[in-house]
Design a protein around this motif. Structure first.
Motif, PDB file in Angstrom:
ATOM      1  N   ALA A 106       0.813  -1.216   0.000  1.00  0.00           N
ATOM      2  CA  ALA A 106       0.000   0.000   0.000  1.00  0.00           C
ATOM      3  C   ALA A 106       0.845   1.264   0.000  1.00  0.00           C
ATOM      4  N   LEU A 107       2.146   1.112   0.230  1.00  0.00           N
ATOM      5  CA  LEU A 107       3.025   2.286   0.276  1.00  0.00           C
ATOM      6  C   LEU A 107       3.230   2.865  -1.118  1.00  0.00           C
ATOM      7  N   LEU A 108       3.307   4.188  -1.177  1.00  0.00           N
ATOM      8  CA  LEU A 108       3.547   4.913  -2.426  1.00  0.00           C
ATOM      9  C   LEU A 108       4.989   5.395  -2.420  1.00  0.00           C
ATOM     10  N   PHE A 109       5.743   5.109  -3.464  1.00  0.00           N
ATOM     11  CA  PHE A 109       7.147   5.518  -3.545  1.00  0.00           C
ATOM     12  C   PHE A 109       7.353   6.441  -4.745  1.00  0.00           C
ATOM     13  N   TYR A 110       7.810   7.651  -4.469  1.00  0.00           N
ATOM     14  CA  TYR A 110       8.148   8.608  -5.516  1.00  0.00           C
ATOM     15  C   TYR A 110       9.664   8.588  -5.716  1.00  0.00           C
ATOM     16  N   ALA A 111      10.119   8.215  -6.907  1.00  0.00           N
ATOM     17  CA  ALA A 111      11.530   8.331  -7.261  1.00  0.00           C
ATOM     18  C   ALA A 111      11.759   9.706  -7.871  1.00  0.00           C
ATOM     19  N   THR A 112      12.600  10.517  -7.231  1.00  0.00           N
ATOM     20  CA  THR A 112      12.916  11.835  -7.763  1.00  0.00           C
ATOM     21  C   THR A 112      14.058  11.688  -8.767  1.00  0.00           C
ATOM     22  N   VAL A 113      13.776  11.971 -10.033  1.00  0.00           N
ATOM     23  CA  VAL A 113      14.752  11.730 -11.101  1.00  0.00           C
ATOM     24  C   VAL A 113      15.122  13.045 -11.767  1.00  0.00           C
ATOM     25  N   VAL A 114      16.377  13.421 -11.634  1.00  0.00           N
ATOM     26  CA  VAL A 114      16.893  14.589 -12.338  1.00  0.00           C
ATOM     27  C   VAL A 114      16.993  14.242 -13.819  1.00  0.00           C
ATOM     28  N   ALA A 115      16.438  15.102 -14.675  1.00  0.00           N
ATOM     29  CA  ALA A 115      16.386  14.801 -16.107  1.00  0.00           C
ATOM     30  C   ALA A 115      16.925  15.971 -16.920  1.00  0.00           C
ATOM     31  N   ALA A 116      17.878  15.675 -17.802  1.00  0.00           N
ATOM     32  CA  ALA A 116      18.426  16.661 -18.730  1.00  0.00           C
ATOM     33  C   ALA A 116      18.257  16.112 -20.141  1.00  0.00           C
ATOM     34  N   VAL A 117      17.286  16.643 -20.859  1.00  0.00           N
ATOM     35  CA  VAL A 117      16.922  16.130 -22.176  1.00  0.00           C
ATOM     36  C   VAL A 117      17.736  16.854 -23.241  1.00  0.00           C
ATOM     37  N   ASP A 118      18.178  16.117 -24.253  1.00  0.00           N
ATOM     38  CA  ASP A 118      18.902  16.742 -25.363  1.00  0.00           C
ATOM     39  C   ASP A 118      18.118  17.940 -25.880  1.00  0.00           C
ATOM     40  N   GLY A 119      18.844  19.007 -26.163  1.00  0.00           N
ATOM     41  CA  GLY A 119      18.205  20.234 -26.615  1.00  0.00           C
ATOM     42  C   GLY A 119      18.357  21.351 -25.613  1.00  0.00           C
ATOM     43  N   CYS A 120      18.643  21.005 -24.363  1.00  0.00           N
ATOM     44  CA  CYS A 120      18.908  22.063 -23.386  1.00  0.00           C
ATOM     45  C   CYS A 120      20.314  22.604 -23.633  1.00  0.00           C
ATOM     46  N   THR A 121      20.540  23.838 -23.262  1.00  0.00           N
ATOM     47  CA  THR A 121      21.842  24.460 -23.462  1.00  0.00           C
ATOM     48  C   THR A 121      22.849  23.894 -22.471  1.00  0.00           C
ATOM     49  N   ALA A 122      24.130  24.167 -22.731  1.00  0.00           N
ATOM     50  CA  ALA A 122      25.176  23.708 -21.815  1.00  0.00           C
ATOM     51  C   ALA A 122      24.967  24.297 -20.429  1.00  0.00           C
ATOM     52  N   GLN A 123      24.532  25.544 -20.374  1.00  0.00           N
ATOM     53  CA  GLN A 123      24.287  26.190 -19.080  1.00  0.00           C
ATOM     54  C   GLN A 123      23.109  25.542 -18.361  1.00  0.00           C
ATOM     55  N   GLU A 124      22.048  25.222 -19.135  1.00  0.00           N
ATOM     56  CA  GLU A 124      20.898  24.549 -18.532  1.00  0.00           C
ATOM     57  C   GLU A 124      21.289  23.177 -18.012  1.00  0.00           C
ATOM     58  N   ARG A 125      22.065  22.448 -18.801  1.00  0.00           N
ATOM     59  CA  ARG A 125      22.501  21.109 -18.400  1.00  0.00           C
ATOM     60  C   ARG A 125      23.332  21.195 -17.114  1.00  0.00           C
ATOM     61  N   ALA A 126      24.256  22.163 -17.047  1.00  0.00           N
ATOM     62  CA  ALA A 126      25.090  22.310 -15.852  1.00  0.00           C
ATOM     63  C   ALA A 126      24.248  22.642 -14.627  1.00  0.00           C
ATOM     64  N   SER A 127      23.232  23.471 -14.823  1.00  0.00           N
ATOM     65  CA  SER A 127      22.352  23.843 -13.716  1.00  0.00           C
ATOM     66  C   SER A 127      21.504  22.659 -13.251  1.00  0.00           C
TER      67      SER A 127
END
Length: 348
Positions: A211-232
Motif C-alpha cells: 500500500a506504500l507509495l514511492f516517488y523516485a525523484t529523477v533529475v532529467a536533462a533532455v537533449d536540446g537544453c543548453t550547456a548552461q541549462e545542463r550544468a544547472s
C-alpha cells in the motif's frame, strides 16, 4: 513494468520565486500534458503551502497537488489538520501532504521545535485522529496538547508522505506514513535498496507494504537544453547535495559508491557559497565546475540524460526498481513535453 503519463509528476515554482501566480499557469500546463501530479516545495515568504495550494486547487481539475515538502513544528497540529481537510474539500480530494525532516540550525534560530523520529510518528498519528473526529490528549515528543479536537471529521483525509534518504528515516516512513519521497541522484539500485528498507519496516509494523507509495525523484536533462541549462540541472545540483556531508554520505552509501570523490569535493569548502555575496548564476557555475571531482558515470547512473527515448528508458528503470511514481526534477515544460510525447507515442 510499464510507465504511464499519470505516473509522472513535476515541480512547479522551483527555487526562489518572485511571483507565485506563475505557478497557476505552470500547474495548468502540467495538467494539459496529462501529468499525474505537481509538487510545490514550501518557502514561507512566497510559497506558503496553504494559500498557494488553495489557489492551485481552483486552477486545476484533475492533477494531484502535493505539498512537497513542509515540516512538522511550523504549524499547530490543529491548524495543519484543518488546512489539509480544507484542501481536500477545495481540490476534490486531490491533496497529498508531504513532510521533510527539520533543518536544525535554521529551526533553532527561528525558535521552531526540532522533532525527532518519535515525534514525527506521533504527529502523523495525531493528524489521523483529528481527521477521524477524535479528541486528542497528548504529552510527548510531538508537544503538549491537553484537549484538541478538529470539530468536524474529514471523511477523505489526505495521504501523508515523508521525504527520506537514510535507513532510519526510510524505516520511519514505512512504519508510519502512506508513502515516501526518495532523494534525487539515487541510482535505480539505490532506489531498490531504499524501497526494501521501507517495505520491511512496514511489514514489521503490521502494515501492508504494497500500500506504500514511492516517488523516485529523477533529475532529467533532455537533449536540446543548453550547456548552461545542463550544468544547472545536473552538475551543480549533484554538487549542491554532496557538499553537505550528512546528505552526501547517505546518497553514496545507498548507491554503493566510494566516498573518496566526495572527500575531494568537500576539500573545496563549497559551503562558503552560502555566505558569499554571489549571484545565483555565479554560484551555480562554481558548483558545476566542482563536479569534475566526481566520476562521470555517477551522473549517468543516477539521472536521466540524453534524448527523450534514453530518458524514458531510465525512468522505466526506476519503475522496475519498485517506484510507484516519478518526480521529474530539473526539466523545463518544453523538455517535459518531449518525454511525455515519447511516452504517449510508445503507448499508442
Amino acid at each position: 513494468m510499464s510507465l504511464t503519463v499519470d505516473q509522472i509528476n513535476c515541480y512547479i515554482l522551483p527555487g526562489r520565486i518572485e511571483d507565485v501566480r506563475e505557478g497557476l499557469e505552470q500547474a495548468a500546463a502540467a495538467e494539459t500534458l496529462g501529468l499525474g501530479g505537481i509538487f510545490l516545495s514550501e518557502r514561507w515568504e512566497t510559497k506558503e503551502i496553504g494559500s498557494a495550494m488553495g489557489a492551485l486547487s481552483q486552477r486545476t481539475q484533475r492533477i494531484k497537488l502535493v505539498a512537497g515538502l513542509t515540516h512538522f513544528g511550523t504549524r499547530h497540529p490543529l491548524v495543519l489538520a484543518g488546512m489539509a481537510s480544507t484542501m481536500q474539500s477545495l481540490s476534490g480530494n486531490r491533496f497529498i501532504l508531504g513532510f521533510g525532516r527539520s533543518v536544525p540550525a535554521r529551526f533553532k534560530r527561528l525558535g521552531i521545535p526540532i522533532v525527532n523520529n518519535g515525534g514525527m510518528a506521533d504527529h502523523v498519528a495525531i493528524l489521523r485522529k483529528l481527521w477521524a473526529g477524535e479528541t486528542v490528549t497528548y504529552d510527548g515528543p510531538a508537544g503538549q496538547y491537553p484537549e484538541m479536537r478538529l470539530g468536524r471529521r474529514c471523511d477523505n483525509p489526505p495521504p501523508v508522505i515523508l521525504g527520506a534518504i537514510g535507513p532510519k528515516t526510510l524505516a520511519l516512513g514505512g512504519a508510519h506514513f502512506d508513502g515516501i519521497l526518495l532523494h534525487p541522484f539515487l541510482t535505480p539500485e539505490g532506489v531498490a535498496r531504499s524501497i526494501a528498507i521501507a517495505r520491511k519496516a512496514a511489514e514489521e509494523a503490521g502494515r501492508d507494504p504494497d500500500a506504500l507509495l514511492f516517488y523516485a525523484t529523477v533529475v532529467a536533462a533532455v537533449d536540446g537544453c543548453t550547456a548552461q541549462e545542463r550544468a544547472s540541472i545536473v552538475e551543480s545540483r549533484i554538487v549542491s547535495y554532496l557538499r553537505h556531508r550528512e546528505i552526501g554520505t547517505q546518497i553514496l552509501d545507498m548507491n554503493g559508491w566510494d566516498r573518496a570523490p566526495m572527500e575531494r569535493l568537500l576539500a573545496r569548502d563549497l559551503n562558503e557559497l552560502d555566505f558569499m555575496p554571489k549571484d545565483a548564476l555565479e554560484a551555480e557555475t562554481i558548483l558545476a565546475r566542482a563536479a569534475e571531482d566526481l566520476p562521470p558515470e555517477w551522473l549517468s547512473a543516477s539521472a536521466a540524460i540524453g534524448g527523450p527515448d534514453q530518458c524514458i528508458a531510465r525512468l522505466h528503470d526506476y519503475i522496475d526498481a519498485g517506484a510507484s511514481q516519478i518526480l521529474l526534477h530539473g526539466p523545463t515544460p518544453r523538455h517535459q513535453a518531449a518525454i511525455i510525447g515519447g511516452l504517449n507515442k510508445a503507448a499508442s
